[in-house]
Motif scaffolding. Structure first.
Motif, PDB file in Angstrom:
ATOM      1  N   TYR A  80       0.451   9.279   6.753  1.00 41.80           N
ATOM      2  CA  TYR A  80       1.813   9.829   6.736  1.00 41.80           C
ATOM      3  C   TYR A  80       1.853  11.044   7.659  1.00 41.80           C
ATOM      4  O   TYR A  80       0.843  11.756   7.815  1.00 41.80           O
ATOM      5  CB  TYR A  80       2.212  10.237   5.315  1.00 41.80           C
ATOM      6  CG  TYR A  80       2.378   9.062   4.383  1.00 41.80           C
ATOM      7  CD1 TYR A  80       3.409   8.146   4.554  1.00 41.80           C
ATOM      8  CD2 TYR A  80       1.497   8.860   3.325  1.00 41.80           C
ATOM      9  CE1 TYR A  80       3.560   7.066   3.704  1.00 41.80           C
ATOM     10  CE2 TYR A  80       1.638   7.780   2.462  1.00 41.80           C
ATOM     11  CZ  TYR A  80       2.665   6.887   2.659  1.00 41.80           C
ATOM     12  OH  TYR A  80       2.816   5.800   1.818  1.00 41.80           O
TER      13      TYR A  80
ATOM     14  N   HIS B  81       0.840  -1.206   0.000  1.00 40.54           N
ATOM     15  CA  HIS B  81       0.000   0.000   0.000  1.00 40.54           C
ATOM     16  C   HIS B  81       0.874   1.255   0.000  1.00 40.54           C
ATOM     17  O   HIS B  81       0.542   2.248  -0.648  1.00 40.54           O
ATOM     18  CB  HIS B  81      -0.920   0.014   1.218  1.00 40.54           C
ATOM     19  CG  HIS B  81      -2.040  -0.986   1.121  1.00 40.54           C
ATOM     20  ND1 HIS B  81      -2.660  -1.288  -0.066  1.00 40.54           N
ATOM     21  CD2 HIS B  81      -2.657  -1.740   2.072  1.00 40.54           C
ATOM     22  CE1 HIS B  81      -3.599  -2.191   0.154  1.00 40.54           C
ATOM     23  NE2 HIS B  81      -3.612  -2.486   1.436  1.00 40.54           N
ATOM     24  N   HIS B  82       1.975   1.209   0.737  1.00 40.32           N
ATOM     25  CA  HIS B  82       2.881   2.365   0.761  1.00 40.32           C
ATOM     26  C   HIS B  82       3.434   2.645  -0.625  1.00 40.32           C
ATOM     27  O   HIS B  82       3.399   3.792  -1.099  1.00 40.32           O
ATOM     28  CB  HIS B  82       4.028   2.133   1.744  1.00 40.32           C
ATOM     29  CG  HIS B  82       5.214   3.014   1.506  1.00 40.32           C
ATOM     30  ND1 HIS B  82       5.195   4.377   1.737  1.00 40.32           N
ATOM     31  CD2 HIS B  82       6.458   2.746   0.985  1.00 40.32           C
ATOM     32  CE1 HIS B  82       6.357   4.901   1.405  1.00 40.32           C
ATOM     33  NE2 HIS B  82       7.138   3.931   0.947  1.00 40.32           N
TER      34      HIS B  82
ATOM     35  N   LYS C 154       0.913  13.298  -2.846  1.00 37.67           N
ATOM     36  CA  LYS C 154      -0.092  12.330  -3.316  1.00 37.67           C
ATOM     37  C   LYS C 154      -0.406  11.302  -2.231  1.00 37.67           C
ATOM     38  O   LYS C 154      -1.573  11.003  -1.936  1.00 37.67           O
ATOM     39  CB  LYS C 154       0.415  11.633  -4.569  1.00 37.67           C
ATOM     40  CG  LYS C 154      -0.444  10.469  -5.048  1.00 37.67           C
ATOM     41  CD  LYS C 154       0.151   9.831  -6.284  1.00 37.67           C
ATOM     42  CE  LYS C 154      -0.610   8.562  -6.677  1.00 37.67           C
ATOM     43  NZ  LYS C 154      -0.210   7.405  -5.880  1.00 37.67           N
ATOM     44  N   GLY C 155       0.645  10.729  -1.630  1.00 32.53           N
ATOM     45  CA  GLY C 155       0.436   9.719  -0.605  1.00 32.53           C
ATOM     46  C   GLY C 155      -0.300  10.253   0.600  1.00 32.53           C
ATOM     47  O   GLY C 155      -1.220   9.613   1.129  1.00 32.53           O
ATOM     48  N   TYR C 156       0.104  11.437   1.059  1.00 30.35           N
ATOM     49  CA  TYR C 156      -0.534  12.049   2.236  1.00 30.35           C
ATOM     50  C   TYR C 156      -2.022  12.298   1.984  1.00 30.35           C
ATOM     51  O   TYR C 156      -2.876  11.944   2.811  1.00 30.35           O
ATOM     52  CB  TYR C 156       0.172  13.353   2.591  1.00 30.35           C
ATOM     53  CG  TYR C 156      -0.503  14.114   3.708  1.00 30.35           C
ATOM     54  CD1 TYR C 156      -0.249  13.805   5.043  1.00 30.35           C
ATOM     55  CD2 TYR C 156      -1.412  15.137   3.437  1.00 30.35           C
ATOM     56  CE1 TYR C 156      -0.883  14.484   6.067  1.00 30.35           C
ATOM     57  CE2 TYR C 156      -2.051  15.824   4.459  1.00 30.35           C
ATOM     58  CZ  TYR C 156      -1.782  15.496   5.766  1.00 30.35           C
ATOM     59  OH  TYR C 156      -2.419  16.166   6.786  1.00 30.35           O
TER      60      TYR C 156
ATOM     61  N   ASN D 251      -4.064  11.015  -0.345  1.00 33.01           N
ATOM     62  CA  ASN D 251      -4.841   9.798  -0.594  1.00 33.01           C
ATOM     63  C   ASN D 251      -5.154   9.054   0.692  1.00 33.01           C
ATOM     64  O   ASN D 251      -6.273   8.573   0.893  1.00 33.01           O
ATOM     65  CB  ASN D 251      -4.095   8.877  -1.564  1.00 33.01           C
ATOM     66  CG  ASN D 251      -4.368   9.223  -3.012  1.00 33.01           C
ATOM     67  OD1 ASN D 251      -5.267  10.010  -3.318  1.00 33.01           O
ATOM     68  ND2 ASN D 251      -3.603   8.662  -3.924  1.00 33.01           N
ATOM     69  N   ARG D 252      -4.166   8.929   1.589  1.00 27.35           N
ATOM     70  CA  ARG D 252      -4.420   8.230   2.856  1.00 27.35           C
ATOM     71  C   ARG D 252      -5.408   9.004   3.728  1.00 27.35           C
ATOM     72  O   ARG D 252      -6.288   8.426   4.356  1.00 27.35           O
ATOM     73  CB  ARG D 252      -3.105   8.016   3.616  1.00 27.35           C
ATOM     74  CG  ARG D 252      -2.254   6.928   3.020  1.00 27.35           C
ATOM     75  CD  ARG D 252      -1.226   6.374   3.972  1.00 27.35           C
ATOM     76  NE  ARG D 252      -0.500   5.272   3.346  1.00 27.35           N
ATOM     77  CZ  ARG D 252       0.387   4.519   3.969  1.00 27.35           C
ATOM     78  NH1 ARG D 252       0.681   4.745   5.237  1.00 27.35           N
ATOM     79  NH2 ARG D 252       0.993   3.536   3.338  1.00 27.35           N
TER      80      ARG D 252
ATOM     81  N   ASP E 278       0.797   4.109  -2.748  1.00 21.48           N
ATOM     82  CA  ASP E 278       0.405   5.473  -2.364  1.00 21.48           C
ATOM     83  C   ASP E 278       1.393   6.514  -2.863  1.00 21.48           C
ATOM     84  O   ASP E 278       1.012   7.630  -3.226  1.00 21.48           O
ATOM     85  CB  ASP E 278       0.252   5.579  -0.842  1.00 21.48           C
ATOM     86  CG  ASP E 278      -1.036   4.944  -0.347  1.00 21.48           C
ATOM     87  OD1 ASP E 278      -1.979   4.827  -1.145  1.00 21.48           O
ATOM     88  OD2 ASP E 278      -1.108   4.559   0.834  1.00 21.48           O
ATOM     89  N   VAL E 279       2.678   6.193  -2.858  1.00 17.69           N
ATOM     90  CA  VAL E 279       3.685   7.191  -3.254  1.00 17.69           C
ATOM     91  C   VAL E 279       4.146   7.003  -4.700  1.00 17.69           C
ATOM     92  O   VAL E 279       5.058   7.684  -5.154  1.00 17.69           O
ATOM     93  CB  VAL E 279       4.914   7.173  -2.309  1.00 17.69           C
ATOM     94  CG1 VAL E 279       4.510   7.526  -0.896  1.00 17.69           C
ATOM     95  CG2 VAL E 279       5.628   5.819  -2.347  1.00 17.69           C
TER      96      VAL E 279
END
Length: 596
Positions: free
Chosen positions: A428, A373-374, A455-457, A459-460, A377-378
């Motif tokens: 994150y 998933h990490h 993007k990761g921050y 989306n989570r 996500d990034v």
């Protein structure tokens, strides 16, 4: 819980012979001394790497030697000062009479009732050896000439014609263990119930120190220690307060030493040293997890074994397919146990001892799932060179460094917080996100890694808030608002370059990026007017078709935005959306259609 898990891991390692049994230790030796039965030196050779012939220390399991900073001899394995009574170098020859005499009397006393040929040989050696002639002995001179100094490291001993060493001789080992037991009887003791095993046994007064932790004392730091009077309870001294038995203390220490010395099961991130292990060594869980942090790394296949290649293949499948990948039949010779317990321990130095940053445990399947998933996500489309490469944690941390400062450092707390998010699947850290927003605004430079963090921050956070908005690997034309404003700004910049060329003193980005990403209502009317002027210039020149196309694109985007007024301010999340829209639109503009 940490010590319990390490003790259990010790039992697994002991089955494989990776750690010494209780009462023994692993000792490194650099030289082998060969004696005849009369105690004469037959040979003295250095241990080397078989393939390259370079010096290589060899490890041996033997009873605990009890060495300390004071002058104290060890049985049948010690350094040149005790075995030969010499130190220094050819230029500065020294003798160590006190050390040698200590070793001589120790061996003659401990082995006086031993009559095996090995015991008699070492006693004969000490009786006849003259340290005043040590520097004249041909084998010693030969070994010293090749190194330049007096035989660094420990020396193990065997008889000529024998393959076993003296520390493996049953008679010598038995008296060695008896001597260790006698020495232990003279120490202060406390008998109580061990908090790890539950058995009534001797409690450890002092626990071992560990090396291999980044930033810690080079001589070693303690995981369990009591060095302040305020830490003590019920009148107990030092680690008597921890109620960990001598045996349990030995077990967890050996397991942690093994992990800290491992290249595969240890990582360093920021100020944290991270070790991980599986409750069972029968599976490839540890190798797969270690390889997952070097996912798709550029490694020379010639240096990889068949097993390494199989592990690499398994990691690629798992991190692409997720849980379904565990059951993929194209993973030959790989043994995975999804339900096996898996442990991750983060350590950092703290005022002379070890601080536990985090201790995580769950199934191996869970940790692989959150790691996938990490990476998802990034994952974000960048340059052609970066295609297919994962966004490593080190690269993410480098993204928040000040690119204009040579000595810029990452806050170690931030690195630890990021690692916890990666390992657990939680949001994150907002500190990481805010740092990226600040860096982009100050430097007006949004790199692929910075875009990946944004993007990761987002989306989570959206998933936890049950929002449908999801940012993809590449441009998403369905998302409006601040994301679309960022896309429009990227088009403003491109239109200016098409009209005025690349070599400008100050671009739209240089002058307006910070304002556009925080207070768009103040600058967007000006930017729109400026862009249409640039479009007019393009349409009048040699690129008229390009001008009409860009005008159509700009009108289309502004129409999609819909609102007649631009927002007065953008909050922190919307600023991230703006920057991500700008980055992805830029990549889309400069990417060929077939590569999108």
């Amino acid at each position: 819980m940490i010590l319990n898990a390490l003790c259990s891991y010790y039992d697994e390692l002991l089955k494989l012979g990776e750690v010494p049994p209780f009462g023994y230790e692993k000792v490194g030796a650099n030289y082998e001394l060969v004696l005849d039965e009369d105690g004469n030196i037959v040979n003295l050779t250095e241990f080397t790497d078989d393939s390259e012939g370079k010096s290589k220390k060899r490890n041996f399991i033997m009873p605990t030697r009890g060495k300390s900073s004071k002058i104290k001899a060890a049985l049948v394995c010690d350094n040149a000062g005790y075995i030969f009574g010499l130190s220094g170098s050819l230029d500065k020859q020294k003798t160590e009479e006190k050390k040698f005499e200590t070793a001589k009397s120790f061996h003659l006393q401990i082995l006086k009732h031993c009559h095996s040929k090995e015991a008699e040989a070492i006693k004969n050696y000490f009786r006849k050896w003259d340290i005043n002639k040590a520097w004249e002995e041909e084998h010693i001179l030969s070994a010293v000439r090749s190194k330049g100094d007096a035989l660094p490291g420990n020396i193990v001993i065997r008889l000529v014609g024998e393959s076993n060493y003296l520390h493996e001789n049953t008679e010598i080992v038995n008296v060695w263990l008896e001597e260790n037991k006698r020495e232990n009887e003279d120490k202060e003791k406390r008998i109580s119930q061990c908090g790890i095993t539950g058995e009534i046994s001797e409690i450890a007064l002092l626990h071992e120190q560990f090396q291999g932790i980044k930033g810690a004392n080079a001589t070693g730091t303690s995981l369990v220690c009591f060095n302040k009077d305020s830490d003590l309870s019920y009148g107990l001294n030092q680690s008597f307060n921890s109620n960990v038995s001598v045996e349990a203390s030995f077990k967890y220490a050996q397991a942690l030493k093994y992990l800290l010395s491992s290249r595969e099961q240890k990582m360093v991130l920021g100020e944290d040293t991270i070790v991980f292990w599986s409750e069972k060594k029968d599976y490839d869980n540890e190798a797969i997890y270690a390889r997952s942090f070097r996912y798709n790394s550029e490694e020379n296949e010639e240096n990889m074994t068949k097993k390494d290649k199989n592990i690499e293949n398994a990691v690629n499948i798992i991190l692409k397919e997720g849980r379904n990948g565990f059951y993929n039949k194209s993973m030959p010779d790989i043994n995975i146990d999804l339900k096996s317990k898996f442990y991750i321990l983060g350590l950092s130095p703290n005022a002379g001892r070890v601080s536990v940053r985090y201790f995580l445990f769950n199934t191996f399947g869970f940790f692989m799932e959150v790691l996938k998933h990490h990476y998802d996500d990034v994952s974000i489309k960048g340059s052609k060179l970066d295609e297919g490469k994962p966004m490593s944690i080190h690269r993410l941390l480098y993204a928040i460094k000040n690119q204009n400062a040579s000595n810029s450092k990452v806050n170690p707390l931030l690195a630890g917080a990021l690692m916890r998010s990666v390992l657990t699947g939680r949001d994150y850290p907002i500190g990481l996100y805010n740092e990226v927003i600040s860096r982009v605004n100050n430097e007006r430079n949004i790199t692929q890694a910075r875009a990946a963090i944004i993007k990761g921050y987002l989306n989570r956070k959206n998933r936890n808030l049950k929002k449908e908005e999801e940012f993809k690997v590449s441009l998403n034309k369905e998302i409006k608002g601040a994301y679309l404003l960022g896309r429009v700004f990227a088009l403003f910049e491109y239109i200016q370059k098409e009209a005025l060329g690349e070599n400008l003193n100050a671009t739209v980005k240089d002058r307006y990026f910070s304002s556009a990403s925080t207070t768009p209502s103040l600058v967007y009317p000006t930017l729109i007017d400026l862009s249409f002027k640039h479009l007019s210039k393009i349409k009048k020149g040699d690129k008229s078709n390009t001008g009409y196309y860009l005008e159509h694109r700009l009108n289309e985007m502004l129409s999609d935005y819909g609102d007649t007024e631009f927002p007065k301010t953008l909050d922190s999340d919307d600023r991230g959306r703006f920057m991500l829209g700008y980055f992805q639109q830029n990549r889309d503009i400069y990417t060929k259609k077939e590569d999108r």
